[in-house]
Scaffold this active site. Structure first.
Site, mmCIF file in Angstrom:
data_model
loop_
_atom_site.group_PDB
_atom_site.id
_atom_site.type_symbol
_atom_site.label_atom_id
_atom_site.label_comp_id
_atom_site.label_asym_id
_atom_site.label_seq_id
_atom_site.Cartn_x
_atom_site.Cartn_y
_atom_site.Cartn_z
ATOM 1 N N GLU A 1 -6.891 3.788 -5.229
ATOM 2 C CA GLU A 1 -8.073 4.106 -4.419
ATOM 3 C C GLU A 1 -8.520 5.518 -4.787
ATOM 4 O O GLU A 1 -7.754 6.463 -4.653
ATOM 5 C CB GLU A 1 -7.742 4.042 -2.929
ATOM 6 N N ASP B 1 0.843 -1.186 0.000
ATOM 7 C CA ASP B 1 0.000 0.000 0.000
ATOM 8 C C ASP B 1 0.883 1.243 0.000
ATOM 9 O O ASP B 1 1.635 1.473 0.943
ATOM 10 C CB ASP B 1 -0.845 -0.037 1.280
ATOM 11 N N ASP C 1 -2.962 4.646 -2.310
ATOM 12 C CA ASP C 1 -3.933 5.241 -1.394
ATOM 13 C C ASP C 1 -4.410 6.613 -1.900
ATOM 14 O O ASP C 1 -3.585 7.434 -2.330
ATOM 15 C CB ASP C 1 -3.210 5.410 -0.048
ATOM 16 N N ASP D 1 -11.817 0.245 5.682
ATOM 17 C CA ASP D 1 -12.471 1.518 6.008
ATOM 18 C C ASP D 1 -13.995 1.394 6.071
ATOM 19 O O ASP D 1 -14.684 2.393 6.250
ATOM 20 C CB ASP D 1 -12.153 2.578 4.930
HETATM 21 C C1 GLC Z 1 -7.419 5.783 2.553
HETATM 22 C C2 GLC Z 1 -7.170 4.625 3.468
HETATM 23 C C3 GLC Z 1 -7.614 5.018 4.851
HETATM 24 C C4 GLC Z 1 -6.783 6.193 5.291
HETATM 25 C C5 GLC Z 1 -6.846 7.334 4.289
HETATM 26 C C6 GLC Z 1 -5.740 8.308 4.521
HETATM 27 O O1 GLC Z 1 -8.763 6.099 2.439
HETATM 28 O O2 GLC Z 1 -7.816 3.492 2.992
HETATM 29 O O3 GLC Z 1 -7.511 3.961 5.757
HETATM 30 O O4 GLC Z 1 -7.227 6.661 6.542
HETATM 31 O O5 GLC Z 1 -6.688 6.888 2.974
HETATM 32 O O6 GLC Z 1 -4.513 7.739 4.200
#
Ligand code: GLC
Length: 501
Positions: free
Chosen positions: A200, A50, A150, A275
């Site tokens: 993401e 990640d 991320d 999440d």
């Molecule tokens: C993404 C991650 C989450 C995190 C956020 C900030 O949404 O999945 O867990 O808090 O990014 O890095």
């Protein structure tokens, strides 16, 4: 599962990275990591990492040097000169409060779209982009097979900073002006085009996701998007509860699945991750139809077009935590919003009820392997309590049961490997069905796969075409038989079937 393993003060469960090249000692050592990738490879398993590249922890040495006054490192972040009482904009942090923090020593504000300890990086600076490429090359050389990026669609901020009078600021930096350019550059310069990559994407659009994931664009292999998981947010507010809107849920899948097919984009398929709350607790039934509803949602996801993701515990039907005290929660977002809800006038019970349904910790409790201490997850002390129900849903109780949720997941995975229509076929949705019925078709060459599911807890009758009654039942989530020879099909609560023609 996705999880960040790098050295971190753990303010946001590792998504606040202090050193991108080191494994946090609470998870092990670099030697452990190298052994893991090597042994995984020997078993045909690839390890993905990640990459949290939108921000670093304020404990990162770049940030420390910036606040110590080194101009070169101030240019690594989004610092803006200013006075203590007036933040540069009214943008709201995704974890609550204003998204800017003042550093008196250097008389500057810095941007943090997430926690105050997660400072946004300045991707405009070519040196930052080079640092991040070097990190990818470092992990590539350790033998990893792919990367999750991320909140990668938030990296490009606008040139001029302005207040958002109609929202929280996200419209200015979501899928920002140079995001596609930066991604193309990152991918080309690190040579990860052929690796498995997933971005993401926060509050993104279909057009952008087509661009991120269409192979011709040479950006990413696929995207995670979240609109289908906001269908129980009242007025779009995560902290306002309502039962989920089944029509919107189906409509969103129809739009995303069909348009991504048309644009040759590729979806990551999921209903849960670290999440999100547990899907059985959220859209299914924890009690009477626990097994059926867990299998139904698994089937819906695994039979669509895209790459399915299984998040730890989902494959045995794990539930939300049902904690009874706010002090049992660890997640920074949950704790911040508990306070915000109380400030807004909710009482402690009401606030806890909302956190119980929406907290990210619902999915972050340890994997329930068996009924031994800590459910077999660790002989140490877990970072969060194991829910009370823990010992009643375990891997060991399902592993030899052919009707288990676990067995159903294995079957879905095997079918995808066996049938090209599942892994490669096109998709279209049938929307002219009762509200609680989800129905879609996959097509490849002269084959057709019909997937029909009942999202509700009451029996529903539907009429199917004559041809369907002559098809082959590929998978079904009730342990007894279903008669597909009739044009009128009676679907029991959470019943799912897939018929191949
Ligand atoms: C993404 C991650 C989450 C995190 C956020 C900030 O949404 O999945 O867990 O808090 O990014 O890095």
């Amino acid at each position: 599962m996705d999880y960040s393993i790098f050295t971190s003060p753990q303010r946001d469960n590792g998504y606040d990275i202090a050193d991108y090249r080191a494994v946090d000692q609470r998870f092990g050592t670099m030697a452990d990591f190298e052994e893991l990738t090597k042994e995984a490879k020997a078993r045909d398993i690839g390890v993905m990492l990640d990459m949290v590249f939108n921000h670093t922890s304020t404990e990162h040495q770049w940030f420390k040097r910036a606040v110590a006054g080194e101009k070169e490192f101030q240019d690594y972040y989004k610092f803006v000169d200013g006075e203590p009482d007036s933040p540069p904009t009214n943008w709201v942090s995704k974890f609550g409060g204003n998204a800017w923090e003042y550093v008196p020593a250097i008389k500057k504000w810095y941007l943090h779209l997430f926690d105050v300890t997660q400072a946004d990086l300045n991707w405009e600076n070519p040196r930052v982009r080079q640092e991040l490429k070097d990190i990818i090359l470092f992990w590539k050389s350790k033998g990893v097979s792919g990367f999750r990026f991320d909140v990668i669609n938030l990296i490009s901020k606008p040139d001029s900073l302005q207040n958002d009078d109609i929202g929280d600021g996200r419209r200015f930096y979501t899928d920002g002006p140079k995001v596609h350019q930066y991604l193309k550059e990152l991918v080309a310069d690190t040579g990860i085009e052929e690796m498995i990559t997933v971005g993401e994407m926060s509050s993104t659009s279909i057009d952008n996701c087509i661009k991120y994931s269409n192979p011709d664009e040479k950006e990413l292999a696929m995207t995670f998007s979240f609109h289908h998981l906001k269908v129980d947010y009242k007025d779009g507010d995560k902290w306002s509860l309502m039962p989920y809107d089944k029509i919107a849920f189906k409509q969103l899948f129809k739009e995303w699945q069909e348009k991504m097919t048309d644009g040759n984009g590729w979806n990551a398929l999921f209903l849960t991750n670290h999440d999100q709350p547990r899907i059985v607790s959220r859209f299914g039934d924890e009690k009477q139809y626990w097994r059926e509803s867990a299998k139904l949602f698994a089937g819906v996801i695994h039979l669509m077009r895209g790459t399915p993701y299984v998040y730890q515990g989902e494959e045995i039907g794990m539930l939300n935590t049902h904690f009874t005290d706010i002090n049992q929660y660890k997640d920074v977002e949950s704790l911040n919003y508990y306070n915000i809800l109380m400030e807004q006038g909710k009482n402690a019970n009401q606030a806890l009820d909302i956190i119980n349904q929406r907290s990210r910790d619902n999915c972050r409790t340890p994997m329930q392997w068996d009924t031994s201490e800590n459910d077999g997850f660790t002989t140490g002390k877990p970072w969060i309590e194991i829910p009370e129900y823990g010992k009643s849903i375990t891997v060991s109780s399902q592993i030899n049961d052919e009707n288990s949720i676990l067995a159903f997941y294995k079957k879905l995975i095997a079918l995808r490997k066996q049938y090209r229509i599942i892994s490669e076929g096109n998709i279209s949705f049938d929307i002219a069905v009762p509200e609680q019925i989800i129905s879609f078709q996959r097509k490849l060459e002269d084959e057709c796969l019909y997937v029909i599911g009942n999202l509700g807890e009451t029996e529903t009758q539907i009429t199917v075409s004559e041809s369907l009654t002559k098809g082959q039942l590929l998978i079904h989530n009730y342990s007894d038989d279903v008669n597909i020879m009739e044009k009128s099909l009676n679907l029991r609560p959470y019943e799912l079937l897939a018929i191949l023609l």
